[in-house]
Design a protein around this motif. Sequence first.
Motif, PDB file in Angstrom:
ATOM      1  N   ASP A 106       0.853  -1.191   0.000  1.00 43.63           N
ATOM      2  CA  ASP A 106       0.000   0.000   0.000  1.00 43.63           C
ATOM      3  C   ASP A 106       0.886   1.236   0.000  1.00 43.63           C
ATOM      4  OD1 ASP A 106      -1.685   2.116   0.494  1.00 43.63           O
ATOM      5  OD2 ASP A 106      -2.757   1.147   2.135  1.00 43.63           O
TER       6      ASP A 106
ATOM      7  N   SER B 267       3.483  11.861   1.383  1.00 41.12           N
ATOM      8  CA  SER B 267       3.512  11.293   2.730  1.00 41.12           C
ATOM      9  C   SER B 267       4.727  10.407   2.972  1.00 41.12           C
ATOM     10  CB  SER B 267       2.236  10.491   2.985  1.00 41.12           C
ATOM     11  OG  SER B 267       2.208   9.313   2.191  1.00 41.12           O
TER      12      SER B 267
ATOM     13  N   THR C  29       0.371   4.173   0.555  1.00 42.13           N
ATOM     14  CA  THR C  29       0.104   5.221   1.555  1.00 42.13           C
ATOM     15  C   THR C  29       0.507   4.799   2.965  1.00 42.13           C
ATOM     16  OG1 THR C  29      -2.148   4.426   2.010  1.00 42.13           O
ATOM     17  CG2 THR C  29      -1.870   5.991   0.190  1.00 42.13           C
ATOM     18  N   GLU C  30       1.067   3.619   3.131  1.00 42.43           N
ATOM     19  CA  GLU C  30       1.279   3.084   4.473  1.00 42.43           C
ATOM     20  C   GLU C  30       2.760   2.912   4.818  1.00 42.43           C
ATOM     21  OE1 GLU C  30       0.451  -1.217   6.107  1.00 42.43           O
ATOM     22  OE2 GLU C  30      -1.429  -0.093   6.079  1.00 42.43           O
ATOM     23  N   GLY C  31       3.315   3.834   5.615  1.00 48.04           N
ATOM     24  CA  GLY C  31       4.645   3.676   6.191  1.00 48.04           C
ATOM     25  C   GLY C  31       5.751   3.464   5.188  1.00 48.04           C
TER      26      GLY C  31
ATOM     27  N   LYS D  93       9.564  -5.141   2.411  1.00 45.13           N
ATOM     28  CA  LYS D  93       8.621  -4.858   3.488  1.00 45.13           C
ATOM     29  C   LYS D  93       9.064  -5.574   4.761  1.00 45.13           C
ATOM     30  CE  LYS D  93       5.036  -8.389   2.716  1.00 45.13           C
ATOM     31  NZ  LYS D  93       3.595  -8.593   2.422  1.00 45.13           N
TER      32      LYS D  93
ATOM     33  N   ARG E  55       6.944   0.433   7.240  1.00 46.86           N
ATOM     34  CA  ARG E  55       6.338  -0.868   6.938  1.00 46.86           C
ATOM     35  C   ARG E  55       6.880  -1.452   5.636  1.00 46.86           C
ATOM     36  NH1 ARG E  55       2.466  -1.662  10.530  1.00 46.86           N
ATOM     37  NH2 ARG E  55       1.456   0.136  11.538  1.00 46.86           N
TER      38      ARG E  55
END
Length: 413
Positions: free
Chosen positions: A292, A328, A294-296, A409, A390
């Motif tokens: 994803d 981000s 947008t995640e970490g 990851k 992540r």
Amino acid sequence: MEHRVVITGMGAVSPVGNTAPATWDALVAGTSGIAPIANVSTEGLKVTVAAEVKGFDGAERLGEDVRHKDLNVQYALAASDEAMADAGLGEAEDLDRTRIGVYVGSGIGGMKSYTDAVDTMRSRGFRRCPPFMIPMMIGNMAAGEVSIRHKLTGPTLPVVTACATSAHTVGEAFRAIKHGYADAILAGGAEACIVPEAIAGFTNCKALTRNDDPATACRPFDANRDGFVMGEGACILVLEELEHAKARGAHIYCEVVGYGNTADAYHITSPAPDAQGITRAIKEAVAEGGVDATEGLYINAHGTSTPLNDKTETIGFKQALGEDAARSAHISSTKSMTGHMLGATGALEAMVCARAIETGVIPPTIGLAEPDPECDLDYTPGHAASATVRWALSTNLGFGGHNAALAFKAYEG
């Protein structure tokens, strides 16, 4: 059947440290390896700074006569010894070595060995050509010597894609293990061509900075950047099939989950201004990894400090990930400290991604004082940052229009 792939070992010789832990610690601290060139004469050259390896003694590190090994091979062997030991493979006697391979590349190969041999022949005649000239200069020899040293007889493949070389060795090793062709592969790159001829060549094709201030010579994403700083060294990673690693009780740094390999088909030295090549490489790595955006996310950017690369990469991040996800993300260019290690740079930056995931520390981009308005993302200027990482991306672009993206990851059993 597809297999999961993890990183279980690391070895490095770099401008900021002669081991992987020393290199990581220096990068987190924002320590620069860029300095006035000390190991070769700069007389007549317009460039006088580089990121040289410091205090490396090949004979002492390798425990053997190294007169007939080019320096890039010495770096690769030292890094491979460290990676094998770190992975717990160095002393293992029950390994099936036909299932362990070596994917180690060099962008240029033994350039110093070649130029020294040419000097000898010009001054003393062709009959004085050194008998080891060919095996010392050819670009596959780091891979060959690593396989010989560790008696690894699995799939062995050097890659030559200029500055994307060792990103591609890591990516191709990932694919080979994923599809069952090997249980483990030593993957990485090595380079040692801080010699007058290479400096002159890169200078005259307008790639190198002529800024002789080590503190500001390499400043990725800065409005005043004007070229890259040459670096050198090696990084070797042990990529391993997950169940093989678990059966050994190996330490797992992170999981390798995606790889993108594309070409610009645009120009021999300049990236395509629309960034479509690196955009597609990132999209391929992200899609294969199923992550994803947008995640970490941490991105170790190619970030060469050249006017074209840095703004092109910024476009690529936005196009591939989407504007919000790109904004981000935590991003940095560790070339601001190591210089551009050419064929070794992709593997070292993959190592940085793995350690960032493991530790939650984002190394900085040093020297970034006046951001370029066209490079408007979070490039972690000046000092390291803490974050929950992540997953991570590493991007590399090479002369000839080669693009590579690697996705990693956090390992979850």
